[in-house]
Design a protein around this motif. Structure first.
Motif, short mmCIF file in Angstrom:
data_model
loop_
_atom_site.label_atom_id
_atom_site.label_comp_id
_atom_site.label_asym_id
_atom_site.label_seq_id
_atom_site.Cartn_x
_atom_site.Cartn_y
_atom_site.Cartn_z
N MET A 65 4.02 13.46 -31.30
CA MET A 65 5.38 13.32 -31.94
C MET A 65 6.37 12.13 -32.10
SD MET A 65 8.66 16.20 -32.15
CE MET A 65 7.34 17.39 -32.57
N ARG A 66 6.18 12.23 -33.44
CA ARG A 66 7.18 10.54 -33.54
C ARG A 66 8.21 10.90 -34.00
NH1 ARG A 66 3.83 5.89 -33.99
NH2 ARG A 66 0.81 6.98 -34.64
N TYR A 67 9.78 9.74 -33.67
CA TYR A 67 10.62 10.68 -33.92
C TYR A 67 11.49 9.41 -34.67
CZ TYR A 67 10.31 13.69 -29.55
OH TYR A 67 10.09 14.27 -28.67
N LYS A 68 12.20 9.24 -35.19
CA LYS A 68 13.65 8.90 -36.57
C LYS A 68 15.00 9.53 -36.03
CE LYS A 68 15.04 8.38 -41.13
NZ LYS A 68 15.03 8.45 -42.68
N GLY A 69 15.48 7.66 -35.27
CA GLY A 69 16.63 7.87 -35.03
C GLY A 69 17.30 7.79 -35.78
N LEU A 70 19.04 8.71 -35.99
CA LEU A 70 19.76 8.84 -37.41
C LEU A 70 21.38 7.97 -36.52
CD1 LEU A 70 19.51 12.55 -38.68
CD2 LEU A 70 18.51 10.02 -39.54
N SER A 123 17.63 4.09 -26.84
CA SER A 123 16.55 5.31 -27.12
C SER A 123 15.46 4.75 -28.43
CB SER A 123 17.47 5.92 -28.23
OG SER A 123 16.52 6.92 -29.07
N GLU A 124 16.19 3.61 -29.39
CA GLU A 124 14.47 2.30 -29.80
C GLU A 124 14.13 1.68 -29.05
OE1 GLU A 124 16.45 0.66 -33.75
OE2 GLU A 124 15.98 -1.37 -32.31
N LEU A 125 14.61 1.35 -27.79
CA LEU A 125 13.55 0.80 -27.00
C LEU A 125 12.69 1.80 -26.02
CD1 LEU A 125 15.59 -1.35 -25.17
CD2 LEU A 125 13.83 -2.44 -26.30
N VAL A 126 12.50 3.14 -26.42
CA VAL A 126 11.63 4.14 -25.37
C VAL A 126 11.05 4.78 -26.37
CG1 VAL A 126 12.31 6.57 -24.55
CG2 VAL A 126 13.58 4.57 -23.69
N SER A 127 11.46 4.95 -27.62
CA SER A 127 11.15 5.15 -28.98
C SER A 127 9.83 4.64 -29.12
CB SER A 127 11.78 5.49 -30.18
OG SER A 127 11.21 6.02 -30.68
N GLU A 128 10.08 3.08 -29.45
CA GLU A 128 8.63 1.79 -29.45
C GLU A 128 8.02 1.93 -28.60
OE1 GLU A 128 10.75 -1.66 -30.02
OE2 GLU A 128 12.04 -1.38 -32.12
N ILE A 159 1.52 6.17 -28.65
CA ILE A 159 1.01 7.98 -29.50
C ILE A 159 -0.47 6.86 -29.58
CG2 ILE A 159 0.64 8.64 -31.10
CD1 ILE A 159 3.31 9.45 -30.73
N ASP A 160 -0.03 5.84 -29.98
CA ASP A 160 -1.10 5.02 -30.62
C ASP A 160 -2.02 4.71 -29.59
OD1 ASP A 160 0.10 4.62 -32.86
OD2 ASP A 160 1.09 2.61 -32.56
N ALA A 161 -1.63 4.00 -28.43
CA ALA A 161 -2.67 3.99 -27.03
C ALA A 161 -3.92 5.29 -27.54
CB ALA A 161 -1.99 3.49 -25.94
N LYS A 167 9.37 13.14 -22.62
CA LYS A 167 11.07 13.73 -21.61
C LYS A 167 12.76 12.59 -20.96
CE LYS A 167 12.28 15.84 -17.15
NZ LYS A 167 13.27 15.66 -16.55
N PHE A 168 12.31 11.80 -20.63
CA PHE A 168 13.16 10.49 -20.52
C PHE A 168 14.00 10.53 -22.01
CE2 PHE A 168 14.95 5.74 -20.41
CZ PHE A 168 15.74 6.02 -19.42
N PHE A 169 12.49 10.58 -22.41
CA PHE A 169 13.84 9.74 -24.51
C PHE A 169 14.57 11.18 -25.05
CE2 PHE A 169 13.01 10.16 -28.77
CZ PHE A 169 13.23 9.35 -29.41
N ILE A 170 14.45 12.08 -24.88
CA ILE A 170 14.65 13.40 -25.09
C ILE A 170 16.05 13.11 -24.16
CG2 ILE A 170 14.95 15.86 -25.14
CD1 ILE A 170 12.10 16.13 -25.94
#
Length: 254
Positions: free
Chosen positions: A1-6, A76-81, A87-89, A107-110
């Motif tokens: 699952m990919r995420y979008k930051g607000l 959060s942006e660093l971890v999201s990237e 995911i791509d790999a 888990k860490f991202f959340i």
């Protein structure tokens, strides 16, 4: 699952800008015979004025929220990237489910957004980037930021200023009351050094308190951002606005 930051920090900065403008117009110290009192002789408005609380407390809370929000957004942006790269790999490798490293990273991202608090956020920076924030910035900037977040905790949660009347023994140094006493004492010392009063409430009543911490926020960002070595995307607009911010003027233009 990919995420979008607000991003919320810019909205907070808009609110801060409006409050700071009103504060400087309404509560700026004035002499009884100054030009500001053009309708005739009126009472002076002292620099240390408990009426300042009506703006200062809100401005300090928003200031702390902006700093914490910015720093959380960047991490959060660093971890999201990295999550996206994993995911791509995985897709290229033909995996149909997450690997163990992906699960840990997710888990860490959340947790970054779910577990609030300045101290916890600093721990997360150290864990993921190996960046000790307090050791990266100058001592004065560290003292200012620590004081800002102690005040935020007091003001946001209605914490009573209760601490032991005697020095606690070292064998209690791992107890929460010891850590709180240490932080509160450091904040009191910092405020007295900056504003000259023995009493913490008198220091907080000084007109220049909000602007002081805004300037320290600018210094903090100028010191910590190069160490992170990442060009933020989501927080870039807010960072640029803070760097150009002049307290008590119309900066955002809304």
């Amino acid at each position: 699952m990919r995420y979008k930051g607000l991003e919320t920090s810019y909205s907070l900065l808009v609110a801060y800008d409006v409050l700071a403008l009103q504060y400087k117009r309404k509560n700026k110290p004035k002499d009884a015979l100054s030009e500001e009192h053009k309708t005739g002789m009126l009472g002076s408005v002292p620099s240390m004025n408990f009426n300042n609380y009506s703006f200062t407390f809100a401005l300090l809370n928003i200031n702390a929220a902006i700093v914490e929000g910015l720093m959380r957004s960047i991490l959060s942006e660093l971890v999201s990237e990295e999550v996206d790269r994993q995911i791509d790999a995985g897709m290229q490798a033909g995996r149909t489910s997450r690997s163990s490293p992906e699960n840990l990273l997710n888990k860490f991202f959340i947790e970054i957004d779910a577990q609030g608090g300045w101290e916890r956020l600093k721990e997360q920076y150290a864990s993921y980037l190996g960046l000790a924030i307090d050791k990266t910035i100058s001592t004065e900037t560290k003292e200012a930021m620590s004081t800002l977040f102690v005040l935020r905790n007091i003001l946001a949660h209605g914490t009573a200023l209760i601490h032991p009347s005697e020095q606690l023994p070292d064998d209690l140094k791992d107890e929460p009351i010891f850590k709180w006493q240490s932080r509160l004492q450091s904040a009191c010392v910092y405020l007295e050094k900056q504003f000259g009063h023995k009493d913490i409430f008198e220091n907080l009543a000084e007109f220049n308190v909000p602007e002081h911490f805004l300037e320290k926020t600018k210094e903090f960002l100028s010191e910590i951002l190069p160490a992170i070595n990442h060009q933020p995307q989501r927080a870039e607009k807010t960072i640029r606005a803070i760097q150009k911010f002049s307290f008590g003027f119309n900066n955002i233009g809304v």
